[in-house]
Design a protein around this motif. Structure first.
Motif, PDB file in Angstrom:
ATOM      1  N   GLY A 235      43.572  41.459  48.339  1.00 40.38           N
ATOM      2  CA  GLY A 235      44.369  40.188  48.425  1.00 40.38           C
ATOM      3  C   GLY A 235      43.489  39.068  48.437  1.00 40.38           C
ATOM      4  O   GLY A 235      42.464  39.070  47.520  1.00 40.38           O
ATOM      5  N   PHE A 236      44.143  38.322  48.821  1.00 35.18           N
ATOM      6  CA  PHE A 236      43.096  36.877  48.858  1.00 35.18           C
ATOM      7  C   PHE A 236      41.937  36.818  49.829  1.00 35.18           C
ATOM      8  O   PHE A 236      42.350  36.958  50.811  1.00 35.18           O
ATOM      9  N   GLY A 237      40.844  36.138  49.478  1.00 36.03           N
ATOM     10  CA  GLY A 237      39.984  35.996  50.246  1.00 36.03           C
ATOM     11  C   GLY A 237      39.014  37.110  50.949  1.00 36.03           C
ATOM     12  O   GLY A 237      38.196  36.950  51.735  1.00 36.03           O
ATOM     13  N   ARG A 238      39.349  38.351  50.180  1.00 29.14           N
ATOM     14  CA  ARG A 238      38.442  39.432  50.759  1.00 29.14           C
ATOM     15  C   ARG A 238      37.973  40.281  49.612  1.00 29.14           C
ATOM     16  O   ARG A 238      38.831  40.355  48.442  1.00 29.14           O
ATOM     17  N   THR A 239      36.974  41.125  49.809  1.00 27.76           N
ATOM     18  CA  THR A 239      36.643  42.367  48.728  1.00 27.76           C
ATOM     19  C   THR A 239      35.643  43.118  49.551  1.00 27.76           C
ATOM     20  O   THR A 239      35.151  42.901  50.579  1.00 27.76           O
ATOM     21  N   ASP A 240      35.598  44.479  48.967  1.00 25.87           N
ATOM     22  CA  ASP A 240      35.013  45.458  49.771  1.00 25.87           C
ATOM     23  C   ASP A 240      33.662  45.405  49.129  1.00 25.87           C
ATOM     24  O   ASP A 240      33.165  45.974  48.277  1.00 25.87           O
ATOM     25  N   ALA A 241      32.710  44.465  49.658  1.00 25.36           N
ATOM     26  CA  ALA A 241      31.332  43.912  48.897  1.00 25.36           C
ATOM     27  C   ALA A 241      30.711  45.266  48.948  1.00 25.36           C
ATOM     28  O   ALA A 241      29.943  45.470  47.763  1.00 25.36           O
ATOM     29  N   PHE A 242      30.278  45.755  50.069  1.00 25.42           N
ATOM     30  CA  PHE A 242      29.330  46.967  49.803  1.00 25.42           C
ATOM     31  C   PHE A 242      29.847  48.282  49.148  1.00 25.42           C
ATOM     32  O   PHE A 242      29.107  48.662  48.404  1.00 25.42           O
ATOM     33  N   GLY A 243      31.238  48.267  49.210  1.00 24.10           N
ATOM     34  CA  GLY A 243      31.554  49.548  48.332  1.00 24.10           C
ATOM     35  C   GLY A 243      31.517  49.113  46.856  1.00 24.10           C
ATOM     36  O   GLY A 243      31.188  50.054  46.115  1.00 24.10           O
ATOM     37  N   ARG A 244      31.856  48.036  46.655  1.00 27.51           N
ATOM     38  CA  ARG A 244      32.067  47.859  45.132  1.00 27.51           C
ATOM     39  C   ARG A 244      30.273  47.574  44.573  1.00 27.51           C
ATOM     40  O   ARG A 244      30.232  48.321  43.426  1.00 27.51           O
ATOM     41  N   ILE A 245      29.539  46.993  45.305  1.00 28.10           N
ATOM     42  CA  ILE A 245      28.143  47.060  44.775  1.00 28.10           C
ATOM     43  C   ILE A 245      27.629  48.581  44.873  1.00 28.10           C
ATOM     44  O   ILE A 245      26.799  49.065  43.724  1.00 28.10           O
ATOM     45  N   ALA A 246      27.863  49.390  45.745  1.00 28.43           N
ATOM     46  CA  ALA A 246      27.524  51.037  45.672  1.00 28.43           C
ATOM     47  C   ALA A 246      27.913  51.629  44.363  1.00 28.43           C
ATOM     48  O   ALA A 246      27.381  52.296  43.837  1.00 28.43           O
ATOM     49  N   ASN A 247      29.466  51.371  44.327  1.00 29.48           N
ATOM     50  CA  ASN A 247      30.063  51.979  43.048  1.00 29.48           C
ATOM     51  C   ASN A 247      29.454  51.624  41.946  1.00 29.48           C
ATOM     52  O   ASN A 247      29.406  52.470  40.917  1.00 29.48           O
ATOM     53  N   THR A 248      29.344  50.135  41.627  1.00 27.36           N
ATOM     54  CA  THR A 248      28.411  49.557  40.510  1.00 27.36           C
ATOM     55  C   THR A 248      27.074  50.413  40.280  1.00 27.36           C
ATOM     56  O   THR A 248      26.700  50.946  39.111  1.00 27.36           O
ATOM     57  N   ALA A 249      26.158  50.202  41.385  1.00 32.20           N
ATOM     58  CA  ALA A 249      24.998  50.760  41.103  1.00 32.20           C
ATOM     59  C   ALA A 249      24.763  52.367  41.152  1.00 32.20           C
ATOM     60  O   ALA A 249      23.831  52.697  40.342  1.00 32.20           O
ATOM     61  N   PHE A 250      25.508  52.810  41.953  1.00 30.52           N
ATOM     62  CA  PHE A 250      25.295  54.241  42.007  1.00 30.52           C
ATOM     63  C   PHE A 250      26.346  55.179  41.286  1.00 30.52           C
ATOM     64  O   PHE A 250      26.002  56.283  40.706  1.00 30.52           O
ATOM     65  N   GLY A 251      27.551  54.502  41.040  1.00 30.68           N
ATOM     66  CA  GLY A 251      28.539  55.334  40.236  1.00 30.68           C
ATOM     67  C   GLY A 251      28.249  54.868  38.690  1.00 30.68           C
ATOM     68  O   GLY A 251      28.218  55.485  37.930  1.00 30.68           O
ATOM     69  N   ASP A 252      28.568  53.464  38.574  1.00 31.55           N
ATOM     70  CA  ASP A 252      28.820  53.169  37.033  1.00 31.55           C
ATOM     71  C   ASP A 252      27.331  53.256  36.272  1.00 31.55           C
ATOM     72  O   ASP A 252      27.467  53.814  35.080  1.00 31.55           O
TER      73      ASP A 252
END
Length: 623
Positions: A235-252
């Motif tokens: 929604g507005f004003g939030r993100t799973d920052a640690f989760g998205r960074i980990a999925n980017t660096a370790f997954g993508d």
């Protein structure tokens, strides 16, 4: 045969209906209408030059390879109106000034945090989303807007996953790009806007390059959707920052087996005074400013090369080429050191009741100061002796504070296989990484925690970026921030930060699950279980956001995983399991709220009456 034709017809009809619904939400996304304020007030937090530097200095990120000129030339799917007009982007929650005009730093006349940078290798100029996009806030009251520099954004940015409600920036951007590519009339206008007068080879090359960026964006959307990586809608004003960074660096960038479900959205924390903190991030897991900023840039889209195209590790001398711009990150960090907390504007939000605030200060000292007061360290006890002041950040275990543990648990429990990087223990020992509160045994690369894994990847990226930028050893200590190492600690808890300017940062708790300070000081049973977010309309009485339903708003349901609003509770009975203090009578809560409007404000603190303060008592333990 007739039955088969009917079945196929029914399937085709359902597909057409689904496509029609999808197209409807592309054309008419569920977004709030933007209404320009009668006036926009900038608080005296820093100089105008610092503000411009913060708003538009790039950090090296890319939006899936989207070039700056492409972005400003895109049209909306079903019209020739430009996607990147300030009024339209403001509907996603991005910040614009009604009087803004294009400038040298902002030639596309884009919202706060939309910058550009030129790639050193290709010479192409990319759209760069900076930290200011997520760490600048704005509040509205009686038609007046108040800009909160370094505050919490209230935008719908992160998700690219298609939803029936529509409305996220990533989803709508992807659809505008798709309509541009597949509609020949739109692409002709787009090519003319980007290239001017051009020949067919130039047009064909633009089409190929644009398709690559579109494929990356749609590929991310499909990957996130079919793996169900982000089940808790942000929604507005939030993100799973640690989760998205980990999925980017370790997954993508490394191995698809490393993708992890990220179901713990957090609000964007405010940035004033953070240079004084000994530990940052919501869970107090990181120490070094440069490493924190590089991790943020990687999570937002700075390019990163970890492996050969064939999946094999790169030689040590070729590793970790990235897009991060360490000189610009250093400039941003120095600028933020001059950022002051916002001061309550009485002429817009109402006069302070000094008598009530005086009672509130006494209550604050009794009930809150033991966790939230800044605690300067003596020079001989600082991580960085030359940092003055250096504040000790207490990280409170989730078993004590009781707030939604999903973020802390995911960071503590998720493990990633980094063996493909070919690291050796001798290599890791040479890096400027220091583990606090950890055993000194060898690192098991087959199951590395997100905090440790990101620390080591960031160390490699940082070293490569310094070498590429010609930054020698003498400068590195300054760029790192006070000569600090890349410190890591892993505590299943959340940081209790000082509360100067807290009035300007709703909604509250790490996941934005409590709309106002009055509700935060109330028992959980009296807090709203569901409320609407996305509006900046401010409630100066309760000190928080207005929560009524409105068109295009997002309904935050605290019963969903990651959205819990329990804990940090003042309630009668024993302490523990989220009960942190005695019950506060309504009149005490109102007094505390009044004081939290002016805590630390040098214009108000000396005017408050010095009332006697009851000593803090820990109370009976539930254990």
């Amino acid at each position: 045969m007739q039955l088969l034709r009917r079945a196929l017809g029914a399937v085709l009809l359902l597909a057409m209906l689904a496509a029609a619904v999808g197209l409807y939400f592309v054309a008419y996304p569920n977004l709030p209408e933007y209404e320009a304020p009668e006036a926009l007030r900038y608080l005296e937090q820093w100089e105008n030059g610092d503000r411009e530097t913060y708003y538009y200095t790039p950090q090296g990120t890319q939006v899936k390879g989207l070039e700056y000129d492409w972005f400003v030339s895109l049209e909306l799917p079903f019209s020739q109106d430009k996607f990147a007009t300030p009024d339209y982007l403001a509907r996603f929650g991005f910040l614009v000034d009604p009087s803004q005009q294009a400038t040298a730093l902002n030639p596309g006349n884009l919202p706060v945090g939309f910058a550009r940078h030129e790639d050193d290798e290709s010479g192409r100029t990319y759209l760069d989303v900076t930290c200011a996009a997520c760490h600048t806030g704005e509040l509205r009251h009686n038609g007046q807007a108040i800009r909160i520099d370094g505050g919490a954004a209230m935008h719908s940015l992160a998700s690219t996953v298609p939803t029936l409600r529509g409305g996220s920036f990533g989803q709508t951007l992807g659809m505008s790009m798709a309509f541009t590519y597949y509609n020949p009339f739109k692409f002709d206008r787009f090519a003319h806007a980007v290239l001017g007068e051009h020949d067919e080879p130039a047009r064909a090359q633009l089409r190929r390059d644009f398709k690559q960026a579109l494929d990356r964006l749609l590929g991310t959307a499909y990957n996130d959707w079919h793996r169900d990586l982000y089940p808790t809608e942000e929604g507005f004003g939030r993100t799973d920052a640690f989760g998205r960074i980990a999925n980017t660096a370790f997954g993508d960038a490394l191995d698809t087996a490393n993708y992890r479900v990220a179901n713990a959205p957090v609000s964007y924390p405010h940035l004033w005074d953070i240079w004084k903190f000994d530990w940052v991030q919501w869970n107090g897991s990181a120490m070094q400013p440069m490493a924190r900023n590089i991790g943020e840039a990687l999570g937002v889209g700075a390019k990163l090369q970890l492996l050969h195209e064939n999946g094999q590790p790169l030689p040590e001398g070729e590793r970790y080429a990235s897009g991060v711009r360490v000189r610009d990150l250093h400039r941003l960090e120095n600028t933020l050191m001059r950022l002051a907390p916002p001061r309550w504007p009485e002429e817009i939000l109402g006069e302070i009741d000094l008598e009530q605030a005086s009672r509130g200060r006494a209550l604050y000292r009794e009930n809150c100061a033991h966790c939230h007061d800044a605690k300067p360290k003596p020079e001989n006890n600082r991580y960085a002796p030359e940092r003055d002041p250096e504040w000790r950040m207490a990280v409170i275990p989730t078993s004590v504070v009781g707030t939604d543990p999903t973020t802390a648990d995911n960071i503590a429990d998720h493990r990633f296989d980094l063996t493909r990087l070919g690291w050796t223990q001798d290599e890791l020992k040479r890096l400027d990484v220091k583990l606090y509160g950890q055993s000194t045994g060898p690192l098991d690369l087959s199951k590395v925690s997100s905090a440790k894994g990101l620390a080591y990847i960031t160390a490699y990226v940082e070293d490569r970026a310094y070498r590429d930028a010609g930054i020698g050893a003498a400068e590195r200590a300054e760029f790192n921030g006070f000569g600090l190492p890349i410190g890591v600690q892993e505590i299943r808890g959340y940081k209790a930060r000082p509360l100067d300017g807290i009035w300007a940062t709703p909604p509250f708790l790490h996941n934005g699950s409590v709309p106002s300070l009055f509700h935060l000081l109330s028992p959980v049973a009296e807090r709203p279980q569901r409320f609407w977010t996305g509006s900046r309309e401010y409630d100066p009485s309760h000190v928080g956001i207005r929560t009524e339903r409105f068109g295009g708003g997002f309904l935050l349901d605290t019963a969903i995983t990651g959205n819990g609003n329990r804990g940090h509770e003042f309630r009668a009975g024993c302490r523990g399991n989220g009960v942190i203090g005695r019950a506060l009578a309504p009149h005490e809560r109102w007094a505390l709220v009044e004081y939290l409007k002016v805590l630390g404000d040098p214009g108000f603190e000396p005017r408050l009456e010095a009332l006697p303060t009851r000593p803090h008592t820990p109370g009976p333990s539930c254990l």
